[in-house]
Design an enzyme around this catalytic site. Structure first.
Site, short mmCIF file in Angstrom:
data_model
loop_
_atom_site.label_atom_id
_atom_site.label_comp_id
_atom_site.label_asym_id
_atom_site.label_seq_id
_atom_site.Cartn_x
_atom_site.Cartn_y
_atom_site.Cartn_z
N ASP A 79 0.24 6.08 -4.53
CA ASP A 79 1.28 7.06 -4.20
C ASP A 79 2.66 6.40 -4.17
OD1 ASP A 79 0.92 5.68 -1.85
OD2 ASP A 79 0.62 7.43 -0.58
N SER A 80 2.71 5.10 -4.48
CA SER A 80 3.99 4.43 -4.76
C SER A 80 4.66 5.11 -5.95
CB SER A 80 3.77 2.94 -5.03
OG SER A 80 2.69 2.75 -5.91
N ASP A 118 -4.62 7.57 -4.95
CA ASP A 118 -4.29 7.83 -3.55
C ASP A 118 -4.29 9.32 -3.27
OD1 ASP A 118 -3.75 5.55 -1.96
OD2 ASP A 118 -1.94 5.16 -3.14
N LYS A 148 -8.36 6.99 -2.58
CA LYS A 148 -7.99 5.99 -1.58
C LYS A 148 -7.29 6.72 -0.43
CE LYS A 148 -4.68 2.66 -2.26
NZ LYS A 148 -3.66 2.98 -1.24
N GLU A 150 -5.35 6.16 3.38
CA GLU A 150 -4.76 5.26 4.37
C GLU A 150 -5.22 5.66 5.76
OE1 GLU A 150 -0.51 4.94 4.14
OE2 GLU A 150 -0.54 4.54 1.99
N GLU A 217 -3.35 -4.32 3.51
CA GLU A 217 -1.94 -4.53 3.15
C GLU A 217 -1.16 -5.23 4.28
OE1 GLU A 217 0.08 -1.21 1.39
OE2 GLU A 217 2.04 -2.21 1.48
O1 KIV Z 1 0.59 3.25 -3.44
C1 KIV Z 1 0.27 2.12 -3.84
O2 KIV Z 1 0.71 1.66 -4.88
C2 KIV Z 1 -0.67 1.37 -3.03
C3 KIV Z 1 -0.79 -0.08 -3.29
C4 KIV Z 1 0.38 -0.77 -2.74
C5 KIV Z 1 -2.06 -0.63 -2.79
O3 KIV Z 1 -1.28 1.91 -2.15
#
Ligand code: KIV
Length: 317
Positions: A79-80, A118, A148, A150, A217
């Site tokens: 989600d970056s 994510d 994924k 969090e 992380e």
């Molecule tokens: O959103 C993302 O790119 C991530 C990585 C930093 C693991 O969660």
């Protein structure tokens, strides 16, 4: 050690299975195909102590780059995406529809790596049913293979529910960017006894709930190792030191296309931004000075007789 040798050592069973399969894709082009990475592959890599490589991708070309290098094991639609591609200030602004749109493009370019995406902020924080429906949408519409999430112990029930219906879950503990406001910023986690213990507990609870792997992380390297040694699932570190089962980086950090803050754990493996700026400048210069396009090399030609006839007909009209 070559990948082939590692594969032979780590996956003897897979080789036997491949020989016995009656229907499998032809290798008619003479190119040796790499086996599709599965959850089992990752577990075997962990057991063989072969580091797992994970890289983010956000569109078709970055996905193809991850897939065409047979050493990338997991492609993550992180989600970056929110910051590095869409220009948002934080991941909390990303919507589920935006994630599905990008993850679908990544899926079209992904072959060998396991494809994980994510779940965006808010898409798994309401009711259990809403979270499950959103995860199902991601799998069905984007063709991703795992989600994924969090969080720590508080998401264990959701991890259990998703894995029970066949949606594999990668956990994400330590620094949780989706909670950067309540964490008072993007800070290293697990630096004191209480928070280190909480992270170890979270890793164990999430593994017990069914997570097949966990991103860890921004934690001290000793803690990254401790967590890794105290769970059986592969851990993928980002700022968690060299002793996790694998590593992940954000594409734009690794390739040098992100011009914002550079975290301590980032290493730039390319400087694509400079190459990109040079390309833009070169193109603009060539247009402005009239050297692009070249009439011989970069333009089409009409048969001379046809052109003469065209002019004659236009004159008559
Ligand atoms: O959103 C993302 O790119 C991530 C990585 C930093 C693991 O969660």
């Amino acid at each position: 050690m070559s990948w082939n040798r590692i594969t032979r050592l780590a996956f003897p069973a897979i080789r036997v299975q491949r020989r016995c399969m009656s229907v499998r894709p032809k290798e008619s082009d003479g190119v040796q195909r790499r086996d599709k990475v599965t959850i089992q592959t990752l577990q075997k890599l962990r057991e063989a102590k072969v580091p797992i490589s994970m890289l983010t991708a956000y569109d078709y070309p970055t996905a193809v780059s991850c897939s065409s290098n047979s050493s990338i094991d997991i492609t993550l639609v992180g989600d970056s995406l929110a910051q590095v591609c869409l220009g948002y200030k934080s991941t909390t602004q990303l919507t589920l529809d935006e994630m599905i749109h990008h993850a679908s493009a990544v899926a079209r370019g992904t072959t060998r790596p396991l494809l994980v995406a994510d779940m965006p902020f808010g898409s798994y924080h309401g009711s259990m049913d809403d979270a499950v429906n959103n995860a199902v949408r991601m799998v069905r519409e984007s063709q991703i293979e795992a989600v994924k999430l969090e969080g720590g112990e508080e998401i264990a029930d959701l991890v259990r529910r998703l894995t029970s219906i066949g949606i594999p879950v990668m956990a994400h503990i330590g620094l949780l960017p989706q909670r950067h406001v309540s964490l008072s910023g993007y800070k290293v986690q697990g630096k004191n006894v209480a928070s280190a213990k909480a992270l170890v507990k979270a890793a164990k609870v999430l593994e017990e709930a069914g997570a097949f792997s966990a991103v860890v992380e921004a934690v001290p390297k000793e803690l990254g190792r401790y967590i890794t040694e105290n769970v059986t699932m592969p851990t993928i570190g980002i700022g968690a030191g060299p002793w996790t089962s694998g590593q992940v980086l954000v594409w734009d950090d690794a390739m040098g296309t992100w011009l914002g803050h550079k975290a301590k754990f980032v290493r730039r493996f390319a400087n694509l931004q400079t190459a990109r700026e040079m390309g833009v400048q070169g193109y603009a210069n060539a247009v402005k000075d009239g050297s692009f396009p070249d009439p011989q090399r970069e333009s089409y030609t009409m048969d001379e007789a046809e052109w003469t006839r065209f002019l004659e007909e236009m004159d008559r009209a």
